[in-house]
Design an enzyme around this catalytic site. Structure first.
Site, PDB file in Angstrom:
ATOM      1  N   ALA A 633       0.857  -1.192   0.000  1.00 16.84           N
ATOM      2  CA  ALA A 633       0.000   0.000   0.000  1.00 16.84           C
ATOM      3  C   ALA A 633       0.882   1.228   0.000  1.00 16.84           C
ATOM      4  O   ALA A 633       1.841   1.315   0.765  1.00 16.84           O
ATOM      5  CB  ALA A 633      -0.879  -0.015   1.238  1.00 16.84           C
ATOM      6  N   GLY A 637      -2.605   4.953  -2.751  1.00 14.60           N
ATOM      7  CA  GLY A 637      -3.434   3.800  -3.132  1.00 14.60           C
ATOM      8  C   GLY A 637      -2.600   2.535  -3.112  1.00 14.60           C
ATOM      9  O   GLY A 637      -1.504   2.507  -2.555  1.00 14.60           O
ATOM     10  N   GLU A 704       9.262  -0.650 -13.483  1.00 14.93           N
ATOM     11  CA  GLU A 704       9.799  -2.009 -13.560  1.00 14.93           C
ATOM     12  C   GLU A 704       9.503  -2.726 -12.243  1.00 14.93           C
ATOM     13  O   GLU A 704       9.390  -2.086 -11.190  1.00 14.93           O
ATOM     14  CB  GLU A 704      11.304  -1.996 -13.831  1.00 14.93           C
ATOM     15  CG  GLU A 704      12.136  -1.432 -12.708  1.00 14.93           C
ATOM     16  CD  GLU A 704      13.631  -1.460 -13.001  1.00 14.93           C
ATOM     17  OE1 GLU A 704      14.166  -2.533 -13.296  1.00 14.93           O
ATOM     18  OE2 GLU A 704      14.262  -0.378 -12.916  1.00 14.93           O
ATOM     19  N   GLY A 709      11.468  -6.694  -3.591  1.00 12.37           N
ATOM     20  CA  GLY A 709      10.862  -5.644  -2.771  1.00 12.37           C
ATOM     21  C   GLY A 709      11.886  -4.707  -2.157  1.00 12.37           C
ATOM     22  O   GLY A 709      13.001  -4.537  -2.668  1.00 12.37           O
ATOM     23  N   ASP A 750      15.290  11.480   1.107  1.00 13.39           N
ATOM     24  CA  ASP A 750      14.746  10.393   1.938  1.00 13.39           C
ATOM     25  C   ASP A 750      15.425   9.076   1.577  1.00 13.39           C
ATOM     26  O   ASP A 750      14.785   8.044   1.402  1.00 13.39           O
ATOM     27  CB  ASP A 750      13.237  10.292   1.734  1.00 13.39           C
ATOM     28  CG  ASP A 750      12.572   9.458   2.838  1.00 13.39           C
ATOM     29  OD1 ASP A 750      13.255   9.135   3.836  1.00 13.39           O
ATOM     30  OD2 ASP A 750      11.379   9.122   2.688  1.00 13.39           O
TER      31      ASP A 750
HETATM   32  O1  ACK Z   1       8.850  -4.030   0.743  1.00 15.04           O
HETATM   33  P1  ACK Z   1       7.945  -4.272  -0.350  1.00 15.04           P
HETATM   34  O2  ACK Z   1       7.645  -5.638  -0.815  1.00 15.04           O
HETATM   35  O3  ACK Z   1       8.408  -3.389  -1.597  1.00 15.04           O
HETATM   36  O4  ACK Z   1       6.594  -3.469  -0.100  1.00 15.04           O
HETATM   37  C1  ACK Z   1       6.586  -2.207  -0.671  1.00 15.04           C
HETATM   38  C2  ACK Z   1       5.237  -1.949  -1.284  1.00 15.04           C
HETATM   39  O5  ACK Z   1       5.351  -2.135  -2.675  1.00 15.04           O
HETATM   40  C3  ACK Z   1       4.741  -0.530  -1.019  1.00 15.04           C
HETATM   41  O6  ACK Z   1       5.645   0.394  -1.550  1.00 15.04           O
HETATM   42  C4  ACK Z   1       6.599  -2.639  -2.969  1.00 15.04           C
HETATM   43  N1  ACK Z   1       7.042  -2.029  -4.195  1.00 15.04           N
HETATM   44  C5  ACK Z   1       7.025  -0.723  -4.530  1.00 15.04           C
HETATM   45  N2  ACK Z   1       7.526  -0.560  -5.769  1.00 15.04           N
HETATM   46  C6  ACK Z   1       7.843  -1.789  -6.216  1.00 15.04           C
HETATM   47  C7  ACK Z   1       8.401  -2.270  -7.425  1.00 15.04           C
HETATM   48  N3  ACK Z   1       8.736  -1.455  -8.420  1.00 15.04           N
HETATM   49  N4  ACK Z   1       8.604  -3.588  -7.551  1.00 15.04           N
HETATM   50  C8  ACK Z   1       8.283  -4.402  -6.539  1.00 15.04           C
HETATM   51  N5  ACK Z   1       7.760  -3.998  -5.371  1.00 15.04           N
HETATM   52  C9  ACK Z   1       7.542  -2.703  -5.219  1.00 15.04           C
HETATM   53  C10 ACK Z   1       7.524  -2.314  -1.842  1.00 15.04           C
END
Ligand code: ACK
Length: 990
Positions: A633, A637, A704, A709, A750
């Site tokens: 999240a 959104g 991409e 994560g 940040d």
């Molecule tokens: O730590 P995460 O798995 O990596 O959880 C957060 C979540 O969405 C909210 O920001 C994941 N996330 C954000 N951008 C990407 C991306 N480009 N590819 C994979 N995961 C992403 C982020």
């Protein structure tokens, strides 16, 4: 002569002693020539005078007679009793041993014997080639020795074993005749000669190191005799097998050996055939081995296994390698056409055939117009890096001809493709070259007119299909084309046409000839000569140039006076830099992406933020996106993962951030600001924007997909699982991304592990570029006394105190990221409150080194946390330092001690060369493997990007066979890989 009273119990005793004597079998290195105890029949010994030695036979338990001789004429003086053996053949021996067993009576123990009683006897020999001598003179004998008893006995007491049997051994050397006689002379003793054994010594037949050494009679002297062995059945000489036979019949000093032939293995001094299902390829292999996968051996003693149907073994494949098969065809071919060139890309075949030596060939066919006139493309085309034997799944084809249909057949091959008779499998791409290669000229830049001449100048074509050879200008009087027209040629892009009529309108058209062929004429341009002599300079933006489109062609009249052209692209902005922290731009709004662009454009400089989105982010049709699952999240959104398939491009995994319903206009702007910032970046360590969906709801940002994560949770899940080099590789990637941002004057504000994303190859990419994020989105952000919301633990003191955000404050944050990485996602300053952190930092406290953190890395963190921001390293320096550490991992061995207070300055952590390694030779020299430069060069490894794919079998092939050298080279390649991955996202590029 009558038997003496003492002899009977003696003989019984001897019977017992001798028949129970297990030693009646003799050592293997002794060959017995005579054994009085076991000789069958009459011994044929001669005793004289007859009243001297006397034969006494007793029967052993097998009822065979044992002969002994005794004499005991002690009562009379002047005894001379001889006992002569039969003729004993020498049998080729050089040294003969005589073992006699006898008992001898102590003279003192015999009552009433005179002083002439003796306690010795003599032993002689006589050499002779004949075995039929009946008489030998005493003087002809050669004395061997006088024999005395070690033990004589005084009384016969068999039960207590008082009587002792003497054993004496004498030898005679240097015998030359065929045989000899032995003789025993008694001169007045009381003797029982129980056994005479004559033998010689040999080195007995033996097998050593799979070589058989035959019996060898020892030499007479003490020298060693070299004997050559012969290999046992089914073995072969590895090194000439030899041993040495010593004088006492022992084998010494084995040299060389035999080895079992292919198909056989050693078992107990023999070579046994390999069982069916097993093989032994080389005589140097120790054991038979099981057939590798996809092969079999039905017969014994196989030296290799036969491949199953449709499986093969290349000539250079080791026999232990599984049999393999040709690969299937490459997959997912994609072409990207750029008028004069095409990039062909594809995926590796689904089935590699079990090998890792896949290469690709590109076969090309061209068909002009209709497809009936086709031919092989010939040598005109350029394939980069090459047409055949490609190791990458990408090739650039240049020098295409216009108006052609090209068919490219892509073929995957491996080391056994040649061996298969199956039809090859191709995948095809059809490409038609476009008109754009025609070099049609539509733009007249200026013209000059007089009453009889007109000077024209034109701009070269945007996309010439090859080098421009010349231009062709055709002109005629307006409405007179059918009657008269003139064609002129020039190599320059201007021309003065003379001899014209005053006040007359002429029509001009220009076309280009290129090495790729002729173009078509551009649009008609009408120009009128003047009535009088005058000079008119055309205004490129005014209608003095009348460009008329033919067949719908658009005449492009924009001449960008102030524009500079980079690589044929229009560059749309001029930077007016004010403060390194805040910059304002003037820019030309055009739909451009800015790869390699030096400066970032802040979306706030746009009056219309939507324009910024249009300029920097590609609009994507929502139908191209398939949302698959929610992965998190965001502030605006959900974040989902899914797939994006753009026409003509391969499908890719993407992350999709969507703007939740009911948003305000400001929220929409802020949401999309991230896309207009991200869209300006093009770097392997910055998260890549694929595009935006703004034309329908929900509004989405597509980036991409990063499989692993965010970095903080990724590291926490894999606590302790990486090598230091891998962690440094990740840090290097982040530093490289930050260097790119700082070079573009972008300040992140940040930077933290939670804002770094990690892909499937562990490549780290900087993310989170939203304008509002520091204020709103980051759960770590806290309000400062001045009202700003700041992630205190990651932020430099000057940024917290008076909002001085710079690249140097990003460097501070980078130091915290380093600490997070090296501690596998530990929370900086643990549970200290934000206020305590601010206070501690102000007082000079700095985070101590994480567990197992190399000292150089902690030092680098401390340098990032210098109070004076000018003292902190720049991102470029950080990248260089980390590169050096990757090249010299020994620098990482020293671990930091857990005490760190500020005051250190940035130091080069490792001294060796600061210059980047750019050639294979430099690299080999650097790892002290310079002796292999030629091997690498002649095997075609001429650039570093080819080297990174080398494996150990490649090394063997090119002649690096020493295991230690292989290890060193592979280890170093591993480091090159890490660097390459961090630098290029995944692989070093073609
Ligand atoms: O730590 P995460 O798995 O990596 O959880 C957060 C979540 O969405 C909210 O920001 C994941 N996330 C954000 N951008 C990407 C991306 N480009 N590819 C994979 N995961 C992403 C982020």
């Amino acid at each position: 002569m009558a038997l003496h009273w003492w002899i009977y119990p003696l003989l019984h005793t001897l019977h017992f002693i001798l028949t129970s004597d297990a030693a009646r079998s003799y050592p293997a290195n002794e060959v017995t020539l005579l054994d009085s105890m076991s000789a069958p029949g009459d011994l044929g010994w001669v005793a004289y005078p007859p009243e001297g030695w006397e034969e006494i036979s007793v029967m052993d338990e097998r009822n065979t007679p044992m002969r002994t001789y005794q004499v005991c004429n002690v009562m009379e003086a002047y005894q001379n009793n001889w006992l002569r053996t039969s003729w004993i053949p020498r049998d080729g021996a050089h040294r003969i041993y005589i073992e006699i067993k006898f008992t001898l009576r102590d003279c003192n123990s015999l009552p009433g014997v005179p002083g002439t009683c003796k306690e010795t006897f003599n032993m002689y020999y006589y050499e002779s080639n004949n075995n039929n001598l009946w008489y030998i003179k005493e003087t002809q004998y050669i004395k061997i020795d006088t024999i005395a008893a070690d033990e004589s006995f005084t009384q016969v007491d068999v039960g207590d074993r008082v009587m002792k049997l003497n054993t004496e051994v004498r030898d005679i050397g240097s015998l030359t005749k065929k045989g000899f006689y032995l003789a025993f002379q008694d001169v007045g003793a009381c003797i029982a000669l129980v056994s005479v054994r004559v033998y010689y010594k040999k080195c007995p037949l033996t097998i050593r190191n799979l070589a058989e050494f035959p019996d060898k009679v020892t030499e007479g002297d003490s020298s060693l005799v070299e004997v050559r062995g012969s290999c046992v059945n089914n073995s072969e000489e590895y090194d000439v097998p030899k041993m040495h036979c010593s004088a006492d019949g022992g084998w010494l000093v084995p040299i060389g050996r035999c080895v079992c032939k292919p198909g056989y293995e050693e078992k107990k001094d023999t070579c046994q055939p390999c069982r069916p299902g097993f093989y032994k390829a080389s005589s140097m292999d120790a054991y038979c081995m099981k057939c590798p996968p996809h092969s079999y051996s039905y017969q014994e003693s196989s030296s290799q296994c036969t491949c199953e149907k449709n499986y093969y073994r290349a000539e250079t494949d080791p026999k232990a390698m599984p049999c393999t098969r040709p690969p299937t065809a490459p997959e997912n071919p994609i072409s990207t056409t750029n008028e004069t060139s095409i990039i062909l890309e594809w995926s590796p075949p689904r089935d590699s055939g079990g090998r890792n030596d896949i290469t690709y060939n590109v076969h090309c066919k061209k068909c002009a117009g209709d497809s009936r006139r086709c031919s092989v493309c010939g040598s005109g085309l350029h394939f980069i890096p090459r047409q055949f034997g490609l190791t990458y799944t990408k090739v650039l084809v240049t020098n295409l001809l216009p108006h052609m249909n090209y068919t490219f057949n892509l073929e995957a091959l491996n080391g056994v493709s040649e061996l298969s008779s199956r039809p090859k499998q191709y995948v095809s791409i059809n490409v038609t070259t476009s008109q754009a290669g025609d070099a049609q000229l539509n733009v007249i830049l200026k013209e000059r007119r007089s009453k009889d001449s007109i000077t024209l100048a034109w701009q070269g074509p945007d996309h010439a299909n090859g080098v421009i050879v010349e231009y062709e200008v055709i002109y005629y009087e307006k409405n007179q084309k059918d009657q008269n027209y003139t064609v002129l040629r020039t190599k320059s892009n201007s021309m003065t046409v003379d001899g014209l009529k005053p006040g007359t309108t002429y029509v001009f058209r220009v076309k280009a000839h290129t090495s790729g062929g002729h173009g078509t004429y551009g649009g008609e341009i009408e120009l009128e000569t003047s009535q009088e002599d005058m000079l008119a300079i055309g205004d490129p933006n005014q209608p003095t140039i009348m460009a008329v489109s033919i067949a719908g062609g658009i005449v492009l009249l924009i001449f960008l006076v102030t524009c500079f052209v980079i690589s044929g692209r229009h560059c749309g902005y001029i930077k007016a830099k004010q403060d390194p922290d805040e910059e304002k731009m003037q820019f030309h709004h055009g739909q451009v992406r800015l790869p390699g662009s030096r400066t970032y454009v802040h979306p706030h400089t746009y009056e219309d933020p939507n324009q910024a989105v249009r300029d920097f982010a590609k609009e994507i049709d929502a139908s191209c996106i398939r949302i698959e699952r929610v992965i998190g999240a965001g502030e605006f959104g959900e974040v989902c993962s899914g797939r994006l398939k753009l026409p003509g491009k391969r499908e890719i995994y993407v992350a999709i951030k969507s703007l939740k319903a009911g948003y305000s206009e400001k929220q929409r702007r802020d949401f999309l600001s991230e896309a207009s910032i991200m869209g300006q970046f093009d770097n392997p360590n910055i998260i890549r924007l694929e595009g935006v969906v703004t034309k329908c709801k929900p509004v989405m940002i597509i980036t991409e997909y990063m499989e692993n994560g965010s970095l903080d949770s990724f590291l926490r899940k894999r606590d302790g699982q990486f090598t230091v080099i891998q962690l440094v590789g990740m840090l290097r990637g982040i530093a490289s991304g930050m260097k790119y941002l700082s070079d573009m004057n972008y300040i992140h504000r940040d930077l933290a592990a939670r804002n770094i994303l990690v892909n499937g190859n562990f490549v780290c990419k900087v993310s989170d570029f939203g304008l509002s994020r520091v204020l709103e989105d980051d759960p770590e952000a806290a309000y400062t006394t001045r009202g700003g919301k700041i992630p205190i633990r990651w932020t430099a003191p000057e940024a917290i105190a008076y909002r001085k955000f710079t690249s140097a404050s990003d460097v501070w944050s980078y130091g915290i990221v380093m600490w997070e990485v090296m501690s596998y996602g530990e929370r900086p300053y643990w549970e200290m409150s934000n206020q305590d952190v601010i206070k501690a930092i102000d007082e000079g406290y700095r985070l101590p080194a994480p567990m197992d953190c190399p000292a150089v890395l902690h030092q680098l963190m401390l340098d990032c946390w210098q109070k004076a921001r000018g003292d902190r390293p720049k991102f470029g320096q950080i990248v260089n330092i980390l590169d050096k550490l990757i090249r010299n991992p020994s620098c990482l061995k020293t671990l930091a001690i857990d005490a760190a207070w500020s005051g250190n300055s940035l130091q080069d952590p490792c001294t060796p060369d600061s210059s980047a390694i750019t050639t294979v030779d430099e690299w080999l020299d650097g790892i002290k493997m310079g002796q292999y430069k030629e091997n690498f060069a002649s095997a075609g490894y001429t650039t570093l990007d080819t080297v990174v794919y080398i494996n150990s079998s490649d090394l063997c092939r090119i002649g690096v066979t020493i295991v230690g050298h292989q290890k060193r080279i592979l280890w170093s390649i591993q480091n090159l890989h890490t660097m390459a991955n961090q630098m290029h996202g995944t692989h070093i590029q073609v």
